[in-house]
Design a protein around this motif. Sequence first.
Motif, PDB file in Angstrom:
ATOM      1  N   TRP A 164       0.807  -1.289  -0.075  1.00  0.00           N
ATOM      2  CA  TRP A 164       0.165   0.095   0.136  1.00  0.00           C
ATOM      3  C   TRP A 164       0.795   1.077   0.110  1.00  0.00           C
ATOM      4  O   TRP A 164       0.581   2.234  -0.640  1.00  0.00           O
ATOM      5  N   ASP A 165       2.053   1.140   0.721  1.00  0.00           N
ATOM      6  CA  ASP A 165       2.919   2.574   0.621  1.00  0.00           C
ATOM      7  C   ASP A 165       3.302   2.780  -0.535  1.00  0.00           C
ATOM      8  O   ASP A 165       3.250   4.135  -1.134  1.00  0.00           O
ATOM      9  N   VAL A 166       3.670   1.791  -1.452  1.00  0.00           N
ATOM     10  CA  VAL A 166       4.350   2.131  -2.687  1.00  0.00           C
ATOM     11  C   VAL A 166       2.969   2.311  -3.736  1.00  0.00           C
ATOM     12  O   VAL A 166       3.213   3.704  -4.334  1.00  0.00           O
ATOM     13  N   LEU A 167       1.933   2.047  -3.603  1.00  0.00           N
ATOM     14  CA  LEU A 167       0.699   2.416  -4.561  1.00  0.00           C
ATOM     15  C   LEU A 167       0.207   3.731  -4.105  1.00  0.00           C
ATOM     16  O   LEU A 167       0.095   4.639  -5.066  1.00  0.00           O
ATOM     17  N   VAL A 168       0.280   4.354  -2.712  1.00  0.00           N
ATOM     18  CA  VAL A 168      -0.158   5.611  -2.434  1.00  0.00           C
ATOM     19  C   VAL A 168       1.052   6.519  -2.953  1.00  0.00           C
ATOM     20  O   VAL A 168       0.884   7.558  -3.420  1.00  0.00           O
ATOM     21  N   ALA A 169       2.368   6.148  -2.537  1.00  0.00           N
ATOM     22  CA  ALA A 169       3.385   6.979  -3.131  1.00  0.00           C
ATOM     23  C   ALA A 169       3.360   7.363  -4.538  1.00  0.00           C
ATOM     24  O   ALA A 169       3.781   8.370  -5.054  1.00  0.00           O
ATOM     25  N   LEU A 170       2.718   6.415  -5.443  1.00  0.00           N
ATOM     26  CA  LEU A 170       2.928   6.505  -6.951  1.00  0.00           C
ATOM     27  C   LEU A 170       1.704   7.273  -7.324  1.00  0.00           C
ATOM     28  O   LEU A 170       1.367   7.371  -8.561  1.00  0.00           O
ATOM     29  N   LEU A 171       0.708   7.307  -6.445  1.00  0.00           N
ATOM     30  CA  LEU A 171      -0.524   7.869  -6.962  1.00  0.00           C
ATOM     31  C   LEU A 171      -0.535   9.294  -7.842  1.00  0.00           C
ATOM     32  O   LEU A 171      -0.957   9.427  -8.686  1.00  0.00           O
ATOM     33  N   ASP A 172       0.176  10.024  -7.265  1.00  0.00           N
ATOM     34  CA  ASP A 172       0.213  11.526  -7.793  1.00  0.00           C
ATOM     35  C   ASP A 172       1.134  11.636  -9.128  1.00  0.00           C
ATOM     36  O   ASP A 172       0.658  12.348  -9.881  1.00  0.00           O
ATOM     37  N   LYS A 173       2.048  10.920  -9.074  1.00  0.00           N
ATOM     38  CA  LYS A 173       2.923  10.993 -10.346  1.00  0.00           C
ATOM     39  C   LYS A 173       3.977   9.934 -10.557  1.00  0.00           C
ATOM     40  O   LYS A 173       4.173   9.007  -9.476  1.00  0.00           O
ATOM     41  N   PRO A 174       4.305   9.516 -11.670  1.00  0.00           N
ATOM     42  CA  PRO A 174       5.560   8.587 -11.498  1.00  0.00           C
ATOM     43  C   PRO A 174       6.719   8.836 -11.028  1.00  0.00           C
ATOM     44  O   PRO A 174       7.128  10.061 -11.022  1.00  0.00           O
ATOM     45  N   LEU A 175       7.486   7.859 -10.348  1.00  0.00           N
ATOM     46  CA  LEU A 175       8.627   8.397  -9.806  1.00  0.00           C
ATOM     47  C   LEU A 175       9.884   7.441 -10.193  1.00  0.00           C
ATOM     48  O   LEU A 175       9.526   6.165 -10.283  1.00  0.00           O
ATOM     49  N   GLN A 176      11.059   7.780 -10.049  1.00  0.00           N
ATOM     50  CA  GLN A 176      12.211   6.953 -10.312  1.00  0.00           C
ATOM     51  C   GLN A 176      12.427   6.387  -8.910  1.00  0.00           C
ATOM     52  O   GLN A 176      12.059   6.798  -7.787  1.00  0.00           O
ATOM     53  N   TYR A 177      13.269   5.369  -8.857  1.00  0.00           N
ATOM     54  CA  TYR A 177      13.486   4.336  -7.784  1.00  0.00           C
ATOM     55  C   TYR A 177      13.609   5.104  -6.453  1.00  0.00           C
ATOM     56  O   TYR A 177      13.224   4.991  -5.486  1.00  0.00           O
ATOM     57  N   THR A 178      14.940   6.107  -6.806  1.00  0.00           N
ATOM     58  CA  THR A 178      15.315   6.806  -5.503  1.00  0.00           C
ATOM     59  C   THR A 178      14.358   7.859  -4.948  1.00  0.00           C
ATOM     60  O   THR A 178      14.309   7.694  -3.681  1.00  0.00           O
ATOM     61  N   LYS A 179      13.761   8.280  -6.066  1.00  0.00           N
ATOM     62  CA  LYS A 179      12.783   9.272  -5.193  1.00  0.00           C
ATOM     63  C   LYS A 179      11.296   8.661  -4.877  1.00  0.00           C
ATOM     64  O   LYS A 179      11.027   8.911  -3.568  1.00  0.00           O
ATOM     65  N   LEU A 180      11.036   7.517  -5.208  1.00  0.00           N
ATOM     66  CA  LEU A 180      10.187   6.600  -4.509  1.00  0.00           C
ATOM     67  C   LEU A 180      10.647   5.980  -3.307  1.00  0.00           C
ATOM     68  O   LEU A 180       9.667   6.161  -2.403  1.00  0.00           O
ATOM     69  N   LEU A 181      11.832   5.605  -3.107  1.00  0.00           N
ATOM     70  CA  LEU A 181      12.290   5.035  -1.808  1.00  0.00           C
ATOM     71  C   LEU A 181      12.389   6.208  -0.821  1.00  0.00           C
ATOM     72  O   LEU A 181      11.688   6.221   0.155  1.00  0.00           O
TER      73      LEU A 181
ATOM     74  N   ASP B 188      16.211  -0.995   0.925  1.00  0.00           N
ATOM     75  CA  ASP B 188      16.218  -1.046  -0.550  1.00  0.00           C
ATOM     76  C   ASP B 188      15.754  -2.376  -1.079  1.00  0.00           C
ATOM     77  O   ASP B 188      15.049  -2.457  -1.978  1.00  0.00           O
ATOM     78  N   SER B 189      16.374  -3.353  -0.235  1.00  0.00           N
ATOM     79  CA  SER B 189      16.002  -4.759  -0.782  1.00  0.00           C
ATOM     80  C   SER B 189      14.419  -5.098  -0.633  1.00  0.00           C
ATOM     81  O   SER B 189      13.740  -5.695  -1.639  1.00  0.00           O
ATOM     82  N   GLN B 190      13.779  -4.538   0.338  1.00  0.00           N
ATOM     83  CA  GLN B 190      12.424  -4.674   0.500  1.00  0.00           C
ATOM     84  C   GLN B 190      11.511  -3.815  -0.597  1.00  0.00           C
ATOM     85  O   GLN B 190      10.483  -4.445  -1.330  1.00  0.00           O
ATOM     86  N   LEU B 191      12.029  -2.779  -0.974  1.00  0.00           N
ATOM     87  CA  LEU B 191      11.133  -2.039  -2.127  1.00  0.00           C
ATOM     88  C   LEU B 191      11.684  -2.683  -3.315  1.00  0.00           C
ATOM     89  O   LEU B 191      10.617  -2.852  -4.251  1.00  0.00           O
ATOM     90  N   ASN B 192      12.569  -3.314  -3.579  1.00  0.00           N
ATOM     91  CA  ASN B 192      12.924  -3.947  -4.685  1.00  0.00           C
ATOM     92  C   ASN B 192      11.882  -5.288  -4.983  1.00  0.00           C
ATOM     93  O   ASN B 192      11.357  -5.534  -5.941  1.00  0.00           O
ATOM     94  N   ARG B 193      11.709  -6.078  -3.864  1.00  0.00           N
ATOM     95  CA  ARG B 193      10.841  -7.251  -3.822  1.00  0.00           C
ATOM     96  C   ARG B 193       9.472  -6.480  -4.101  1.00  0.00           C
ATOM     97  O   ARG B 193       8.727  -7.497  -4.833  1.00  0.00           O
ATOM     98  N   THR B 194       9.291  -5.533  -3.376  1.00  0.00           N
ATOM     99  CA  THR B 194       7.698  -5.235  -3.567  1.00  0.00           C
ATOM    100  C   THR B 194       7.317  -4.583  -4.917  1.00  0.00           C
ATOM    101  O   THR B 194       6.484  -5.012  -5.421  1.00  0.00           O
TER     102      THR B 194
END
Length: 200
Positions: A91-108, A130-136
């Motif tokens: 859910w954290d990833v989906l909410v973070a990306l809702l407003d606009k696309p993000l590059q990996y570092t910015k998303l993290l 970092d490893s958790q975000l990659n898996r997600t």
Amino acid sequence: MPWCTQWLRHRCRDCCTPHRDHHPGASCPSAVAAQFRIPATRRASVSDHTSRWRRRKPDDRRLRPDPPPDEHRFLQRLHDIRHLLSGEWTWDVLVALLDKPLQYTKLLDTIRSLDNDTGWPSRKHRHLQDSQLNRTLRRLEQGELVKRTREAAFPYHTTYEISLAARELLVAASSLVLWAEDYGDLLDRVRQRRKEDVSD
């Protein structure tokens, strides 16, 4: 103002009622679909899938959703959703990306900047690694909820964005958020009991 705060304060353009005071899926699905930037060609579909459900008022137990036509299929779809959304940081990833696309570092960085203490003992980590975000992200790409785009030219930036299916999923999840707002006291009691069970 975060998008989620805007949504809770957002008033229906059709009836001027705050969405927190009525079920958007039942009364004005088009307004909620617009808030989540669902294309106009898909809003009728969102309306069709949500209008049959009615928000049950806390003081009226007689109001219930229309029974699903096939209980087995209804249960199967609930399990499908549970498996599709499995993972501590989904859910954290989906909410973070809702407003606009993000590059990996910015998303993290965006996820790390949020208050990630949910209060539930099931969250094992407050700081996204970092490893958790990659898996997600791999799991969400596999589930077609997140799209990954890599630039063809140097420096080959990779951008992540949520899919249309994920946006419609968040529209559907808004009904659950409204339920949680109504039953916040219940959730607080359950959260405390879970913490006590873990500490015993």
